[in-house]
Design a protein around this motif. Structure first.
Motif, PDB file in Angstrom:
ATOM      1  N   ARG A 123       0.844  -1.203   0.000  1.00 22.04           N
ATOM      2  CA  ARG A 123       0.000   0.000   0.000  1.00 22.04           C
ATOM      3  C   ARG A 123       0.876   1.250   0.000  1.00 22.04           C
ATOM      4  O   ARG A 123       1.499   1.595   1.008  1.00 22.04           O
ATOM      5  CB  ARG A 123      -0.936  -0.002   1.207  1.00 22.04           C
ATOM      6  CG  ARG A 123      -1.809  -1.237   1.287  1.00 22.04           C
ATOM      7  CD  ARG A 123      -2.735  -1.317   0.107  1.00 22.04           C
ATOM      8  NE  ARG A 123      -3.254  -2.667  -0.096  1.00 22.04           N
ATOM      9  CZ  ARG A 123      -4.016  -3.017  -1.108  1.00 22.04           C
ATOM     10  NH1 ARG A 123      -4.355  -2.116  -2.023  1.00 22.04           N
ATOM     11  NH2 ARG A 123      -4.440  -4.257  -1.248  1.00 22.04           N
ATOM     12  N   LEU A 128      -0.485   4.169   2.160  1.00 25.17           N
ATOM     13  CA  LEU A 128      -0.285   3.853   3.573  1.00 25.17           C
ATOM     14  C   LEU A 128       1.171   4.107   3.971  1.00 25.17           C
ATOM     15  O   LEU A 128       1.439   4.679   5.036  1.00 25.17           O
ATOM     16  CB  LEU A 128      -0.654   2.394   3.840  1.00 25.17           C
ATOM     17  CG  LEU A 128      -0.339   1.878   5.246  1.00 25.17           C
ATOM     18  CD1 LEU A 128      -1.121   2.652   6.295  1.00 25.17           C
ATOM     19  CD2 LEU A 128      -0.612   0.383   5.352  1.00 25.17           C
ATOM     20  N   CYS A 144      -2.878  12.007   2.341  1.00 28.06           N
ATOM     21  CA  CYS A 144      -2.645  10.559   2.297  1.00 28.06           C
ATOM     22  C   CYS A 144      -3.929   9.772   2.556  1.00 28.06           C
ATOM     23  O   CYS A 144      -4.167   8.730   1.915  1.00 28.06           O
ATOM     24  CB  CYS A 144      -1.581  10.176   3.322  1.00 28.06           C
ATOM     25  SG  CYS A 144       0.069  10.797   2.942  1.00 28.06           S
ATOM     26  N   MET A 174      -5.629   7.057   0.157  1.00 32.04           N
ATOM     27  CA  MET A 174      -6.002   5.708   0.598  1.00 32.04           C
ATOM     28  C   MET A 174      -7.470   5.408   0.310  1.00 32.04           C
ATOM     29  O   MET A 174      -7.823   4.285  -0.070  1.00 32.04           O
ATOM     30  CB  MET A 174      -5.717   5.557   2.096  1.00 32.04           C
ATOM     31  CG  MET A 174      -4.242   5.535   2.456  1.00 32.04           C
ATOM     32  SD  MET A 174      -3.968   5.326   4.241  1.00 32.04           S
ATOM     33  CE  MET A 174      -4.640   3.664   4.487  1.00 32.04           C
ATOM     34  N   ASP A 178      -7.690   1.396   0.153  1.00 33.80           N
ATOM     35  CA  ASP A 178      -6.686   0.755   0.999  1.00 33.80           C
ATOM     36  C   ASP A 178      -7.230   0.355   2.366  1.00 33.80           C
ATOM     37  O   ASP A 178      -6.725  -0.588   2.981  1.00 33.80           O
ATOM     38  CB  ASP A 178      -5.485   1.691   1.191  1.00 33.80           C
ATOM     39  CG  ASP A 178      -4.624   1.777  -0.053  1.00 33.80           C
ATOM     40  OD1 ASP A 178      -4.825   0.956  -0.966  1.00 33.80           O
ATOM     41  OD2 ASP A 178      -3.752   2.664  -0.116  1.00 33.80           O
ATOM     42  N   LEU A 193      -6.434  -3.507   4.450  1.00 40.45           N
ATOM     43  CA  LEU A 193      -5.418  -3.563   5.503  1.00 40.45           C
ATOM     44  C   LEU A 193      -5.463  -4.872   6.274  1.00 40.45           C
ATOM     45  O   LEU A 193      -4.423  -5.451   6.602  1.00 40.45           O
ATOM     46  CB  LEU A 193      -5.587  -2.372   6.455  1.00 40.45           C
ATOM     47  CG  LEU A 193      -5.260  -0.992   5.892  1.00 40.45           C
ATOM     48  CD1 LEU A 193      -5.441   0.074   6.956  1.00 40.45           C
ATOM     49  CD2 LEU A 193      -3.839  -0.962   5.344  1.00 40.45           C
ATOM     50  N   LEU A 233       4.200  -0.810  11.511  1.00 41.69           N
ATOM     51  CA  LEU A 233       3.532   0.432  11.126  1.00 41.69           C
ATOM     52  C   LEU A 233       3.669   1.494  12.209  1.00 41.69           C
ATOM     53  O   LEU A 233       3.976   2.668  11.917  1.00 41.69           O
ATOM     54  CB  LEU A 233       2.056   0.164  10.843  1.00 41.69           C
ATOM     55  CG  LEU A 233       1.715  -0.782   9.680  1.00 41.69           C
ATOM     56  CD1 LEU A 233       0.205  -0.783   9.443  1.00 41.69           C
ATOM     57  CD2 LEU A 233       2.444  -0.389   8.411  1.00 41.69           C
TER      58      LEU A 233
END
Length: 391
Positions: free
Chosen positions: A70, A73, A258, A262, A267, A271, A289
């Protein structure tokens, strides 16, 4: 320079009042030895934050190596750690409330400029993520180090930086270094990555360095144009709450960009499945992350501190300093191969960095000598006036 001239003027007035207390030649000798430059504690602290944040690029590469795909991400991770600044920022503003909280907040025009630059920085993070997806950490770090050359060029255009033979040599070496990466066997291409994907990532890494090199001087220009203070506060360095506010505003604006990316790429729904298929396990997926976001936040805060308390060029230099550290981390933790072309590129990049630092030292000595000469001329002129006025 204004503070030095003011102190010199005050000293000369005192000498005129009490000529027997301080002989003119003694005062000239004391002025001829300018104080040696020492970086402020905020500059040192910001530089340490940049070095501590070196784990950000490493963890981002870990994310891609073990199945992460991603891009928005990964761009979010580079810019979304700004909520960590809210508690210390609130404490800082509360402690400075006796000066008026409104005087500590960013001017509205600077907030708007920071928000625009934050969105632009989010695009830079996205381009860097695209390059990091296909390139080894050692290669992407070498490419990112070229941002010093772009920073110098854009600082020349927007901030008025003057090139010296040493800085020009540094820019040239930092351009040649990444070019060397393309002449070795396989060009350092990792297994499983096609030549087209590798060269696309190579170009994206250069583009990310150019965007980062553009953002740094623009932040400095915005601070000078819209964040200028008046009165006695104009002589003092900006408080660290200014650094945190700038980073928080840029981070918040970049986070929105962002999150929008996403949402467009769907996205959020992917996840959970990506975490389940992550090579290190689902729990370590989320740990990667979180700690990646924390590391990038430390890095970004350090860069912002260097821009605010020193210059955008010093911030670019500190990013270049991360190069050897990233090389070591890539070999130790990711077991990346360090071949001949990467070694040559590393040597050229470090040579460029050393050339720039030596040039800065030479320029600083010249500036100190010029100040000393001016002060000696002022003292000599004052001494002549005192001798003429003597009975």
């Amino acid at each position: 320079m204004a503070a030095i001239a003011a102190s010199a003027s005050l000293a000369m007035q005192e000498a005129a009042k009490t000529p027997s207390a301080t002989p003119p030649h003694a005062m000239a000798a004391s002025m001829a030895s300018p104080a040696r430059y020492r970086p402020s504690l905020l500059v040192i602290f910001s530089a340490c934050l940049v070095l501590i944040g070196a784990g950000g690029p490493l963890l981002l590469r870990v994310y891609f190596v073990h199945g992460g795909q991603r891009l928005w991400l990964s761009a979010l991770l580079q810019i979304s750690g700004w909520p960590l600044l809210l508690p210390p920022l609130c404490v800082s503003l509360f402690r400075g409330r006796r000066h008026g909280i409104a005087n500590l907040l960013l001017p509205p025009r600077l907030v708007v400029a920071a928000a625009v630059l934050g969105g632009f920085y989010a695009v830079s993070c996205y381009v860097y993520a695209m390059g990091s997806q296909a390139l080894p950490l050692s290669t992407s770090s070498l490419l990112l180090a070229t941002q010093l050359a772009f920073t110098a060029v854009f600082a020349f255009l927007f901030v008025g930086l003057r090139f010296t033979p040493f800085s020009a040599n540094a820019v040239l070496l930092l351009i040649i270094g990444p070019a060397v990466l393309g002449v070795g066997p396989g060009a350092g291409k990792p297994a499983g990555v096609t030549s087209k994907a590798y060269w696309t990532g190579f170009c994206e890494g250069i583009a990310a360095a150019a965007l980062a090199g553009l953002v740094l001087p623009l932040v400095e220009v915005s601070m000078e144009r819209y964040g200028r203070r008046t009165g006695p506060a104009a002589r003092a360095p900006p408080p660290y709450s200014t650094v945190m506010q700038m980073q928080a505003v840029m981070g918040a604006a970049g986070t929105l960009v962002c999150l929008l990316g996403m949402a467009i790429k769907s996205d959020f729904g992917a996840l959970r499945s990506e975490a389940a298929a992550f090579g290190l396990g689902e729990t370590k997926y989320y740990l990667v992350l979180v700690w990646d976001a924390v590391s990038w936040q430390l890095l970004n805060l350090g860069i912002m501190g260097l821009i605010t308390c020193a210059s955008s060029l010093l911030a670019g230099i500190m990013i270049a300093v991360l190069l050897p550290l990233s090389q070591i981390l890539a070999v130790l933790f990711l077991h990346e191969k360090f071949d001949g072309p990467k070694g040559i590129a590393l040597v050229l990049s470090l040579w460029g960095f050393a050339s720039y630092m030596y040039g800065e030292k030479v320029q600083q000595k010249k500036a100190e000598a010029h100040k000393s000469e001016l002060l000696q001329q002022q003292v000599a002129s004052k001494t002549g006036d005192l001798e003429l006025a003597a009975p």
